[in-house]
Design a protein around this motif. Structure first.
Motif, short mmCIF file in Angstrom:
data_model
loop_
_atom_site.label_atom_id
_atom_site.label_comp_id
_atom_site.label_asym_id
_atom_site.label_seq_id
_atom_site.Cartn_x
_atom_site.Cartn_y
_atom_site.Cartn_z
N ALA A 97 11.29 -0.33 5.18
CA ALA A 97 12.26 0.55 6.28
C ALA A 97 12.94 1.86 5.59
O ALA A 97 12.90 2.71 6.35
CB ALA A 97 13.65 -0.50 6.61
N GLU A 98 13.21 1.87 4.61
CA GLU A 98 14.09 2.73 3.98
C GLU A 98 13.18 3.94 3.27
O GLU A 98 13.37 5.04 3.59
CB GLU A 98 15.11 2.35 2.82
CG GLU A 98 15.97 1.26 3.26
CD GLU A 98 17.62 1.74 3.65
OE1 GLU A 98 17.80 2.84 3.30
OE2 GLU A 98 18.14 0.90 4.63
N ALA A 99 12.07 3.54 2.45
CA ALA A 99 11.41 4.57 1.94
C ALA A 99 10.04 4.96 2.82
O ALA A 99 9.65 6.17 2.76
CB ALA A 99 10.92 3.71 0.56
N GLY A 100 9.65 4.05 3.57
CA GLY A 100 8.73 4.73 4.41
C GLY A 100 7.17 4.51 3.81
O GLY A 100 7.29 4.03 2.59
N GLN A 101 6.16 4.99 4.33
CA GLN A 101 4.99 5.07 3.86
C GLN A 101 4.09 6.22 4.21
O GLN A 101 4.12 6.40 5.19
CB GLN A 101 4.04 3.84 4.15
CG GLN A 101 2.61 3.67 3.77
CD GLN A 101 2.72 3.32 2.24
OE1 GLN A 101 3.25 2.38 2.09
NE2 GLN A 101 1.72 3.87 1.55
N ALA A 102 3.70 6.93 2.91
CA ALA A 102 2.84 8.00 3.04
C ALA A 102 1.43 7.64 3.63
O ALA A 102 0.94 6.46 3.31
CB ALA A 102 2.67 8.87 1.79
N LEU A 103 1.07 8.42 4.32
CA LEU A 103 -0.29 7.92 5.11
C LEU A 103 -1.46 9.03 4.41
O LEU A 103 -1.17 10.03 4.09
CB LEU A 103 -0.37 8.32 6.53
CG LEU A 103 0.77 7.34 7.27
CD1 LEU A 103 0.69 7.83 8.81
CD2 LEU A 103 0.32 5.77 7.23
N GLN A 104 -2.66 8.20 4.48
CA GLN A 104 -3.80 9.01 3.92
C GLN A 104 -4.67 8.93 5.03
O GLN A 104 -4.71 7.95 6.05
CB GLN A 104 -4.28 8.42 2.74
CG GLN A 104 -3.35 8.33 1.60
CD GLN A 104 -3.09 9.63 1.00
OE1 GLN A 104 -4.01 10.44 1.24
NE2 GLN A 104 -1.85 9.98 0.93
N THR A 105 -5.74 9.83 5.12
CA THR A 105 -6.68 9.58 6.14
C THR A 105 -7.57 8.22 6.20
O THR A 105 -7.80 7.89 4.97
CB THR A 105 -7.60 10.85 6.06
OG1 THR A 105 -7.20 12.22 6.36
CG2 THR A 105 -8.94 10.74 6.88
N GLY A 106 -7.68 7.84 7.22
CA GLY A 106 -8.23 6.36 7.27
C GLY A 106 -7.37 5.11 7.34
O GLY A 106 -7.85 4.21 7.41
N ASP A 107 -5.91 5.41 7.05
CA ASP A 107 -5.13 4.48 7.11
C ASP A 107 -5.03 3.42 8.23
O ASP A 107 -5.18 4.29 9.31
CB ASP A 107 -3.82 5.02 6.50
CG ASP A 107 -3.58 4.92 5.23
OD1 ASP A 107 -4.58 4.49 4.35
OD2 ASP A 107 -2.45 5.63 4.70
N LEU A 108 -5.03 2.31 8.47
CA LEU A 108 -4.94 1.62 9.59
C LEU A 108 -3.49 1.05 9.60
O LEU A 108 -2.66 0.77 8.73
CB LEU A 108 -5.58 0.22 9.45
CG LEU A 108 -5.84 -0.53 10.65
CD1 LEU A 108 -6.43 0.02 11.65
CD2 LEU A 108 -6.41 -1.96 10.13
N ILE A 109 -3.02 1.58 10.86
CA ILE A 109 -1.30 1.57 11.14
C ILE A 109 -1.29 0.51 12.37
O ILE A 109 -1.98 0.42 13.33
CB ILE A 109 -0.85 2.59 11.86
CG1 ILE A 109 -0.98 3.79 10.92
CG2 ILE A 109 0.75 2.61 12.02
CD1 ILE A 109 -0.58 5.10 11.09
N ASN A 110 -0.52 -0.65 12.16
CA ASN A 110 -0.29 -1.74 13.28
C ASN A 110 1.24 -1.74 13.34
O ASN A 110 2.16 -1.78 12.66
CB ASN A 110 -0.49 -3.19 12.73
CG ASN A 110 -1.94 -3.48 12.40
OD1 ASN A 110 -2.60 -3.25 13.30
ND2 ASN A 110 -2.44 -3.49 11.10
N LEU A 111 1.32 -1.23 14.76
CA LEU A 111 2.63 -1.39 15.51
C LEU A 111 2.75 -2.39 16.52
O LEU A 111 2.25 -2.36 17.59
CB LEU A 111 3.05 0.01 16.13
CG LEU A 111 2.78 1.35 15.15
CD1 LEU A 111 2.81 2.40 16.05
CD2 LEU A 111 3.72 1.18 14.35
N GLY A 112 3.24 -3.81 16.10
CA GLY A 112 2.96 -4.80 16.99
C GLY A 112 1.79 -5.25 17.29
O GLY A 112 0.89 -5.33 16.28
N ARG A 113 1.19 -4.98 18.49
CA ARG A 113 -0.31 -5.68 18.90
C ARG A 113 -0.98 -4.29 18.74
O ARG A 113 -2.29 -4.40 19.45
CB ARG A 113 -0.10 -6.30 20.28
CG ARG A 113 0.48 -7.79 20.09
CD ARG A 113 0.56 -8.60 21.15
NE ARG A 113 -0.37 -8.18 22.34
CZ ARG A 113 -0.40 -8.61 23.75
NH1 ARG A 113 0.48 -9.83 23.69
NH2 ARG A 113 -1.09 -8.28 24.60
#
Length: 64
Positions: free
Chosen positions: A29-45
């Motif tokens: 929550a505090e630090a977050g996550q740097a994204l790279q091309t191709g990363d899969l992001i899940n937001l709930g469903r």
């Protein structure tokens, strides 16, 4: 989702009930996550794939 440096995008979880996940790992929550091309992001469903377009300017108008 925030551009934390030129060309570097970081996703944060703002206290969602389902959490935010990148490549099946929870986003801190505090630090977050740097994204790279191709990363899969899940937001709930909802599942998204992150792609950074090469040479795209953040202030450029969208292509027509």
């Amino acid at each position: 989702l925030t551009e934390t440096a030129p060309g570097v995008f970081t996703i944060f979880d703002a206290g969602s009930t389902s959490g935010t996940w990148v490549n099946f790992n929870p986003v801190p929550a505090e630090a977050g996550q740097a994204l790279q091309t191709g990363d899969l992001i899940n937001l709930g469903r909802v599942q998204l794939r992150f792609h950074l377009r090469a040479g795209a300017s953040p202030n450029a108008p969208p292509p027509e």
